[in-house]
Design a protein around this motif. Structure first.
Motif, PDB file in Angstrom:
ATOM      1  N   PRO A 270      67.782  45.298  58.294  1.00  0.00           N
ATOM      2  CA  PRO A 270      67.091  44.187  57.614  1.00  0.00           C
ATOM      3  C   PRO A 270      67.792  43.781  56.329  1.00  0.00           C
ATOM      4  O   PRO A 270      67.365  44.120  55.229  1.00  0.00           O
ATOM      5  CB  PRO A 270      65.707  44.785  57.332  1.00  0.00           C
ATOM      6  N   ILE A 271      68.889  43.052  56.479  1.00  0.00           N
ATOM      7  CA  ILE A 271      69.634  42.580  55.309  1.00  0.00           C
ATOM      8  C   ILE A 271      69.658  41.051  55.284  1.00  0.00           C
ATOM      9  O   ILE A 271      69.271  40.436  54.290  1.00  0.00           O
ATOM     10  CB  ILE A 271      71.067  43.147  55.305  1.00  0.00           C
ATOM     11  N   VAL A 272      70.102  40.430  56.354  1.00  0.00           N
ATOM     12  CA  VAL A 272      70.083  38.973  56.461  1.00  0.00           C
ATOM     13  C   VAL A 272      69.344  38.591  57.737  1.00  0.00           C
ATOM     14  O   VAL A 272      69.079  39.437  58.597  1.00  0.00           O
ATOM     15  CB  VAL A 272      71.500  38.368  56.464  1.00  0.00           C
ATOM     16  N   PRO A 277      70.268  29.441  56.774  1.00  0.00           N
ATOM     17  CA  PRO A 277      71.331  28.616  56.183  1.00  0.00           C
ATOM     18  C   PRO A 277      71.807  29.153  54.834  1.00  0.00           C
ATOM     19  O   PRO A 277      72.862  28.763  54.353  1.00  0.00           O
ATOM     20  CB  PRO A 277      70.657  27.239  56.028  1.00  0.00           C
ATOM     21  N   HIS A 278      70.998  30.036  54.243  1.00  0.00           N
ATOM     22  CA  HIS A 278      71.366  30.613  52.949  1.00  0.00           C
ATOM     23  C   HIS A 278      71.705  32.093  53.100  1.00  0.00           C
ATOM     24  O   HIS A 278      71.432  32.894  52.206  1.00  0.00           O
ATOM     25  CB  HIS A 278      70.232  30.433  51.952  1.00  0.00           C
ATOM     26  N   ALA A 279      72.294  32.455  54.234  1.00  0.00           N
ATOM     27  CA  ALA A 279      72.571  33.860  54.525  1.00  0.00           C
ATOM     28  C   ALA A 279      73.489  34.481  53.479  1.00  0.00           C
ATOM     29  O   ALA A 279      73.301  35.632  53.086  1.00  0.00           O
ATOM     30  CB  ALA A 279      73.185  33.992  55.917  1.00  0.00           C
ATOM     31  N   ARG A 280      74.489  33.730  53.022  1.00  0.00           N
ATOM     32  CA  ARG A 280      75.420  34.279  52.032  1.00  0.00           C
ATOM     33  C   ARG A 280      74.694  34.599  50.730  1.00  0.00           C
ATOM     34  O   ARG A 280      74.913  35.656  50.130  1.00  0.00           O
ATOM     35  CB  ARG A 280      76.552  33.282  51.778  1.00  0.00           C
ATOM     36  N   SER A 281      73.813  33.712  50.302  1.00  0.00           N
ATOM     37  CA  SER A 281      73.045  33.945  49.086  1.00  0.00           C
ATOM     38  C   SER A 281      72.112  35.140  49.254  1.00  0.00           C
ATOM     39  O   SER A 281      71.972  35.966  48.349  1.00  0.00           O
ATOM     40  CB  SER A 281      72.232  32.692  48.729  1.00  0.00           C
ATOM     41  N   ALA A 282      71.463  35.234  50.427  1.00  0.00           N
ATOM     42  CA  ALA A 282      70.569  36.357  50.701  1.00  0.00           C
ATOM     43  C   ALA A 282      71.346  37.669  50.705  1.00  0.00           C
ATOM     44  O   ALA A 282      70.888  38.681  50.169  1.00  0.00           O
ATOM     45  CB  ALA A 282      69.865  36.145  52.038  1.00  0.00           C
ATOM     46  N   ARG A 284      74.124  38.406  49.067  1.00  0.00           N
ATOM     47  CA  ARG A 284      74.476  38.774  47.692  1.00  0.00           C
ATOM     48  C   ARG A 284      73.261  39.273  46.931  1.00  0.00           C
ATOM     49  O   ARG A 284      73.365  40.184  46.101  1.00  0.00           O
ATOM     50  CB  ARG A 284      75.100  37.575  46.973  1.00  0.00           C
ATOM     51  N   ASN A 285      72.107  38.662  47.179  1.00  0.00           N
ATOM     52  CA  ASN A 285      70.886  39.081  46.512  1.00  0.00           C
ATOM     53  C   ASN A 285      70.522  40.514  46.885  1.00  0.00           C
ATOM     54  O   ASN A 285      70.187  41.334  46.026  1.00  0.00           O
ATOM     55  CB  ASN A 285      69.737  38.140  46.882  1.00  0.00           C
ATOM     56  N   VAL A 286      70.602  40.827  48.170  1.00  0.00           N
ATOM     57  CA  VAL A 286      70.286  42.179  48.625  1.00  0.00           C
ATOM     58  C   VAL A 286      71.289  43.179  48.067  1.00  0.00           C
ATOM     59  O   VAL A 286      70.923  44.260  47.605  1.00  0.00           O
ATOM     60  CB  VAL A 286      70.257  42.241  50.167  1.00  0.00           C
ATOM     61  N   GLN A 287      72.560  42.824  48.083  1.00  0.00           N
ATOM     62  CA  GLN A 287      73.582  43.722  47.557  1.00  0.00           C
ATOM     63  C   GLN A 287      73.328  44.020  46.075  1.00  0.00           C
ATOM     64  O   GLN A 287      73.443  45.173  45.625  1.00  0.00           O
ATOM     65  CB  GLN A 287      74.974  43.119  47.736  1.00  0.00           C
ATOM     66  N   TYR A 288      72.957  42.995  45.329  1.00  0.00           N
ATOM     67  CA  TYR A 288      72.674  43.185  43.905  1.00  0.00           C
ATOM     68  C   TYR A 288      71.474  44.109  43.723  1.00  0.00           C
ATOM     69  O   TYR A 288      71.508  45.035  42.897  1.00  0.00           O
ATOM     70  CB  TYR A 288      72.406  41.825  43.251  1.00  0.00           C
TER      71      TYR A 288
END
Length: 304
Positions: A270-272, A277-282, A284-288
């Protein structure tokens, strides 16, 4: 403690600016392609970085676009929010920028990251005839190399302490812990690779995936503790989603369709979310959030 691409655990990363919505972004949106009219050609560094970022975004190179924006944001802060002409890029200015980066506590490899990208943007501007080629290389006196960093390892006692921590009531920290453990169990799998895992990658007790960084196929024997970590991650994600809805906030993990979304080819973790459409932003948010959680766990255990 930190989770970066290619490293399951390391010392806290140096402060790196995140992309913003400043003057550079606006300039890039308005000039996605370099104008043919000479009067409209960009003459300033920040505007040129914005154009490079927007062109990379339109070409689908999201990571490169983020790097251009990050470099632009850092250089803009150094300039005090002002812009500077491409013709004014000289050695003394670049050396002051390096000093400013170092004074902010950044390590040489991080300052080199910004300087290399600024140099690349400047070289592209010269090649595009936006400014004349300099008599002397403005980047000749600054560090633009990549030094080898000391390898870090987790001792057995530390790993046991992390695994045995009581994190009940803190699903966010438990999520970070379980993602870290899964990375450790799978021989240090990078965060980017874990985010892209599909259920179809796991067949007959073997996890097969292609590493994002190198394109090399890797095979991992699937063990019980790995499956336990996966199950725990889904429970943590659901607990965080429930808590967020009660607070009237957006869910941190965008898995509204549930664990079974995508069928056999759905995401394993459960990461993306599929089709986001905003998978890249999601991502990065999870990684942070995971990195912040690991840092908090490190402080709780007194790790340095």
């Amino acid at each position: 403690m930190n989770m970066q691409n290619g490293q399951a655990m390391q010392a806290p990363a140096s402060r790196v600016a995140s992309p913003g919505k400043g003057r550079t972004a606006a300039c890039g949106r308005n000039q996605s392609k370099m104008p043919t009219n000479s009067r409209e050609k960009p003459k300033t560094m920040l505007c040129w970085l914005g154009i490079l970022a927007e062109e990379a975004r339109l070409e689908g190179r999201q990571r490169r676009a983020e790097i251009w924006r990050t470099t632009s944001n850092s250089f803009s802060r150094f300039l005090g929010g002002k812009d500077i002409g491409l013709r004014q890029m000289e050695g003394r200015l670049v050396q002051r920028y390096e000093g400013w980066l170092l004074s902010g506590g950044l390590c040489p490899n991080t300052t080199s990251f910004y300087l290399r990208n600024l140099r690349s943007a400047y070289s592209k501007a010269v090649k595009a005839k936006l400014c004349p080629a300099p008599r002397q290389n403005p980047f000749a006196e600054v560090y633009t190399g990549v030094a080898k960093t000391r390898k870090r390892a987790v001792c057995a006692d530390t790993l046991r302490a992390i695994r045995e921590m009581d994190l009940s009531g803190r699903p966010d920290l438990d999520y970070a812990r379980n993602l870290f453990l899964l990375s450790f169990y799978t021989r240090g799998m990078a965060f980017a690779d874990m985010a892209g895992l599909r259920r179809s990658d796991l067949k007959e007790g073997i996890l097969c995936y292609v590493r994002c960084k190198t394109g090399r196929p890797l095979f991992v024997h699937w063990e019980g503790r790995m499956q336990e970590a996966v199950e725990a991650l889904w429970k943590d994600a659901e607990a965080m989603g429930t808590a967020a809805r009660k607070r009237g906030r957006k869910r941190l993990f965008l898995r509204d369709a549930g664990r079974d979304a995508g069928g056999e080819n759905g995401y394993l973790l459960p990461i993306v979310r599929d089709g986001d459409p905003h998978a890249r932003s999601a991502y990065r948010n999870v990684q942070y959030k995971v990195n912040q959680g690991l840092k908090e766990i490190g402080k709780m255990l007194g790790l340095k």
